[in-house]
Design a protein around this motif. Structure first.
Motif, PDB file in Angstrom:
ATOM      1  N   SER B  75      43.738  49.313  27.212  1.00 51.58           N
ATOM      2  CA  SER B  75      43.228  49.821  28.488  1.00 51.58           C
ATOM      3  C   SER B  75      43.777  48.969  29.644  1.00 51.58           C
ATOM      4  CB  SER B  75      41.698  49.787  28.512  1.00 51.58           C
ATOM      5  OG  SER B  75      41.229  48.457  28.605  1.00 51.58           O
ATOM      6  N   LEU B  76      44.357  47.787  29.305  1.00 51.52           N
ATOM      7  CA  LEU B  76      44.844  46.871  30.340  1.00 51.52           C
ATOM      8  C   LEU B  76      46.372  46.917  30.438  1.00 51.52           C
ATOM      9  CD1 LEU B  76      42.656  43.773  29.411  1.00 51.52           C
ATOM     10  CD2 LEU B  76      42.416  45.165  31.478  1.00 51.52           C
ATOM     11  N   PRO B  77      46.929  46.628  31.645  1.00 52.01           N
ATOM     12  CA  PRO B  77      48.391  46.530  31.773  1.00 52.01           C
ATOM     13  C   PRO B  77      48.925  45.393  30.896  1.00 52.01           C
ATOM     14  CG  PRO B  77      47.333  46.427  33.933  1.00 52.01           C
ATOM     15  CD  PRO B  77      46.246  46.343  32.917  1.00 52.01           C
ATOM     16  N   ARG B  78      50.214  45.464  30.545  1.00 48.93           N
ATOM     17  CA  ARG B  78      50.768  44.555  29.556  1.00 48.93           C
ATOM     18  C   ARG B  78      50.658  43.079  29.943  1.00 48.93           C
ATOM     19  NH1 ARG B  78      56.905  45.199  28.031  1.00 48.93           N
ATOM     20  NH2 ARG B  78      57.102  43.830  29.821  1.00 48.93           N
ATOM     21  N   THR B  79      51.022  42.726  31.201  1.00 50.02           N
ATOM     22  CA  THR B  79      50.994  41.316  31.582  1.00 50.02           C
ATOM     23  C   THR B  79      49.574  40.772  31.552  1.00 50.02           C
ATOM     24  OG1 THR B  79      52.929  41.636  32.954  1.00 50.02           O
ATOM     25  CG2 THR B  79      51.681  39.636  33.321  1.00 50.02           C
ATOM     26  N   ILE B  80      48.610  41.586  31.969  1.00 51.08           N
ATOM     27  CA  ILE B  80      47.211  41.156  31.949  1.00 51.08           C
ATOM     28  C   ILE B  80      46.751  40.965  30.500  1.00 51.08           C
ATOM     29  CG2 ILE B  80      44.853  41.762  32.627  1.00 51.08           C
ATOM     30  CD1 ILE B  80      46.660  41.286  35.020  1.00 51.08           C
ATOM     31  N   ARG B  81      47.161  41.890  29.621  1.00 55.77           N
ATOM     32  CA  ARG B  81      46.817  41.745  28.203  1.00 55.77           C
ATOM     33  C   ARG B  81      47.408  40.469  27.630  1.00 55.77           C
ATOM     34  NH1 ARG B  81      49.137  46.963  25.796  1.00 55.77           N
ATOM     35  NH2 ARG B  81      48.888  45.966  23.773  1.00 55.77           N
ATOM     36  N   MET B  82      48.669  40.199  27.993  1.00 54.94           N
ATOM     37  CA  MET B  82      49.320  38.997  27.482  1.00 54.94           C
ATOM     38  C   MET B  82      48.587  37.754  27.976  1.00 54.94           C
ATOM     39  SD  MET B  82      53.328  37.859  27.772  1.00 54.94           S
ATOM     40  CE  MET B  82      53.931  39.501  27.453  1.00 54.94           C
ATOM     41  N   GLY B  83      48.265  37.750  29.281  1.00 52.45           N
ATOM     42  CA  GLY B  83      47.530  36.623  29.847  1.00 52.45           C
ATOM     43  C   GLY B  83      46.197  36.450  29.147  1.00 52.45           C
ATOM     44  N   ALA B  84      45.454  37.546  28.993  1.00 55.66           N
ATOM     45  CA  ALA B  84      44.120  37.480  28.383  1.00 55.66           C
ATOM     46  C   ALA B  84      44.219  36.961  26.954  1.00 55.66           C
ATOM     47  CB  ALA B  84      43.453  38.855  28.416  1.00 55.66           C
ATOM     48  N   ALA B  85      45.227  37.426  26.220  1.00 58.35           N
ATOM     49  CA  ALA B  85      45.395  36.998  24.831  1.00 58.35           C
ATOM     50  C   ALA B  85      45.725  35.504  24.762  1.00 58.35           C
ATOM     51  CB  ALA B  85      46.495  37.820  24.152  1.00 58.35           C
ATOM     52  N   LEU B  86      46.674  35.065  25.601  1.00 57.91           N
ATOM     53  CA  LEU B  86      47.063  33.642  25.584  1.00 57.91           C
ATOM     54  C   LEU B  86      45.903  32.774  26.062  1.00 57.91           C
ATOM     55  CD1 LEU B  86      50.726  33.801  26.913  1.00 57.91           C
ATOM     56  CD2 LEU B  86      49.969  33.404  24.577  1.00 57.91           C
ATOM     57  N   TRP B  87      45.153  33.278  27.051  1.00 57.73           N
ATOM     58  CA  TRP B  87      44.058  32.486  27.598  1.00 57.73           C
ATOM     59  C   TRP B  87      42.866  32.409  26.645  1.00 57.73           C
ATOM     60  CZ3 TRP B  87      44.237  34.591  33.330  1.00 57.73           C
ATOM     61  CH2 TRP B  87      45.434  34.144  33.895  1.00 57.73           C
ATOM     62  N   ALA B  88      42.817  33.285  25.665  1.00 56.41           N
ATOM     63  CA  ALA B  88      41.732  33.212  24.673  1.00 56.41           C
ATOM     64  C   ALA B  88      42.028  32.138  23.630  1.00 56.41           C
ATOM     65  CB  ALA B  88      41.539  34.567  24.003  1.00 56.41           C
ATOM     66  N   LEU B  89      43.272  31.636  23.607  1.00 56.55           N
ATOM     67  CA  LEU B  89      43.608  30.517  22.709  1.00 56.55           C
ATOM     68  C   LEU B  89      42.795  29.290  23.139  1.00 56.55           C
ATOM     69  CD1 LEU B  89      47.497  30.982  22.547  1.00 56.55           C
ATOM     70  CD2 LEU B  89      45.869  31.418  20.706  1.00 56.55           C
ATOM     71  N   PRO B  90      42.579  28.335  22.202  1.00 58.68           N
ATOM     72  CA  PRO B  90      41.725  27.185  22.543  1.00 58.68           C
ATOM     73  C   PRO B  90      42.232  26.428  23.772  1.00 58.68           C
ATOM     74  CG  PRO B  90      42.149  27.225  20.191  1.00 58.68           C
ATOM     75  CD  PRO B  90      43.016  28.282  20.794  1.00 58.68           C
ATOM     76  N   GLN B  91      41.311  26.023  24.623  1.00 58.56           N
ATOM     77  CA  GLN B  91      41.633  25.318  25.861  1.00 58.56           C
ATOM     78  C   GLN B  91      40.769  24.063  25.957  1.00 58.56           C
ATOM     79  OE1 GLN B  91      43.927  26.589  27.929  1.00 58.56           O
ATOM     80  NE2 GLN B  91      44.101  28.683  27.157  1.00 58.56           N
ATOM     81  N   VAL B  92      41.125  23.173  26.873  1.00 56.11           N
ATOM     82  CA  VAL B  92      40.279  22.004  27.116  1.00 56.11           C
ATOM     83  C   VAL B  92      39.004  22.448  27.836  1.00 56.11           C
ATOM     84  CG1 VAL B  92      42.278  20.483  27.267  1.00 56.11           C
ATOM     85  CG2 VAL B  92      41.306  21.460  29.350  1.00 56.11           C
ATOM     86  N   PRO B  93      37.968  21.571  27.869  1.00 59.93           N
ATOM     87  CA  PRO B  93      36.724  21.929  28.569  1.00 59.93           C
ATOM     88  C   PRO B  93      36.969  22.182  30.056  1.00 59.93           C
ATOM     89  CG  PRO B  93      36.509  19.813  27.404  1.00 59.93           C
ATOM     90  CD  PRO B  93      37.935  20.214  27.300  1.00 59.93           C
ATOM     91  N   GLU B  94      36.063  22.910  30.680  1.00 62.82           N
ATOM     92  CA  GLU B  94      36.140  23.187  32.115  1.00 62.82           C
ATOM     93  C   GLU B  94      36.067  21.888  32.925  1.00 62.82           C
ATOM     94  OE1 GLU B  94      36.145  26.429  33.702  1.00 62.82           O
ATOM     95  OE2 GLU B  94      36.892  26.745  31.673  1.00 62.82           O
TER      96      GLU B  94
END
Lengths: 214, 214
Positions: B75-94
């Motif tokens: 349902s999302l455009p490709r770049t947004i999907r890519m960003g969302a997918a990569l951003w769901a990878l583990p990250q440091v705390p806020e």
């Protein structure tokens, strides 16, 4: 300085400093009387190192104790101490030498070091955990069906050598007051999270440049 | 293909594939009869992605499920999907926005993006976890008493942009059969451990060049 000043200058809460003292990550202060101890600049420097490893590097307390054991072991020459300290930092699991992909990955890694002319790294292959980490990463790529492109590996390795030059320059400019072994550990621990963040930001930038926000 | 062939072609044991199916990381095959299902090239590709995230990227199963949810959300455009997918990878705390060092780190990070001319990354600062990771890493450095050298940061960022260009080139050469969103996730997961290993090897090489094995 007293405990309160050590806390203020380091930004580490008193309760946390007491915890590090109990865990043996920080040497006891000079006892002035039953309730008061005095700390010096060495304590402050060591406290910063411990704090960086635990809070920025997310390194377990037991591992920090190992690393510091190597940093403090002055029976060894400096470069060996530095290597031992850095190698005590968390690493990936050992490669499974029975695995066919691991055998092939060794060849690729050795060829890469040869092409780069990294003769020092070549001299360390039998003992370096970094070399073993590279073999594990290369074997994983191949197992997933990706072939290694030697030119691509060379290009990545040259970029990371550029980063290593910057790391050591950074360590040297901050190496006056502290032992260089200590600052090398600090440099490795502090620089890696920043580099990873910059890498992902660069991927976002480059991705948007190529494909836009379509 | 049957389960046995899927296992053989992917190198993933049958029991592990069944586990991924139960956890919903892999779509069920087309049921031929009560005991036999048929799998296709999409299953094989997805299985490789899941395997890479778990075994190479050491990403928890629940996080893998999140990442795949974004990959599959058309349902999302490709770049947004890519960003969302990569951003769901583990990250440091806020970052703690109340912290004075975090405020200062935002300024340094913003100035860095400005100097680099990374206008796309600048457009993403309010939503990018990579930007927040950079702020956390910069704040940690300052809290430990190290000043940021803007020239040094620029040099590191340019190296990592070089790595990002290589990453995306790699993804593009392998992007023919698979969705690009999927291969971008794979590229990020596969390349980071290799880069970290190369970085440490380069530190060893450069350290021995400067100081020898004294």
């Amino acid at each position: 300085m007293r405990l309160a000043e050590l806390s203020e200058r380091s930004g580490v809460p008193i309760a946390t400093i007491k915890y590090y003292l109990r865990e043996g990550l920080l040497a006891p202060g000079r006892q002035l009387n039953a309730r008061t101890a005095e700390y010096d600049e060495d304590h402050l420097r060591r406290l910063r190192l411990v704090r960086a490893m635990i809070q920025v590097g997310r390194i377990p307390v037991a591992t920090v104790r190992d690393v510091l054991g190597h940093v403090d072991d002055d029976s060894l020459p400096r470069t060996i101490r530095m290597g031992a300290a850095l190698w005590a930092l968390p690493q990936v699991p050992e490669p499974d030498e029975e695995d066919e992909y691991v055998g092939a990955a060794h060849q690729v890694a050795d060829q890469l070091l040869e092409s780069l002319g990294w003769s020092n790294a070549q001299a360390l292959v039998t003992i370096s955990p970094s070399y073993r980490s590279l073999v594990v990463a290369l074997a994983a790529l191949r197992r997933l069906g990706y072939d290694w492109d030697p030119q691509l590996l060379l290009a990545y390795a040259r970029l990371m050598h550029g980063a290593a030059v910057l790391d050591l320059d950074f360590v040297e400019t901050h190496g006056s007051e502290a032992e260089r072994v200590e600052t090398a550990v600090l440099g490795t621990v502090l620089v890696q999270p920043m580099l990873q963040a910059l890498h992902r930001l660069a991927q976002e930038e480059e991705s948007a440049r190529r494909y836009g926000f379509e």
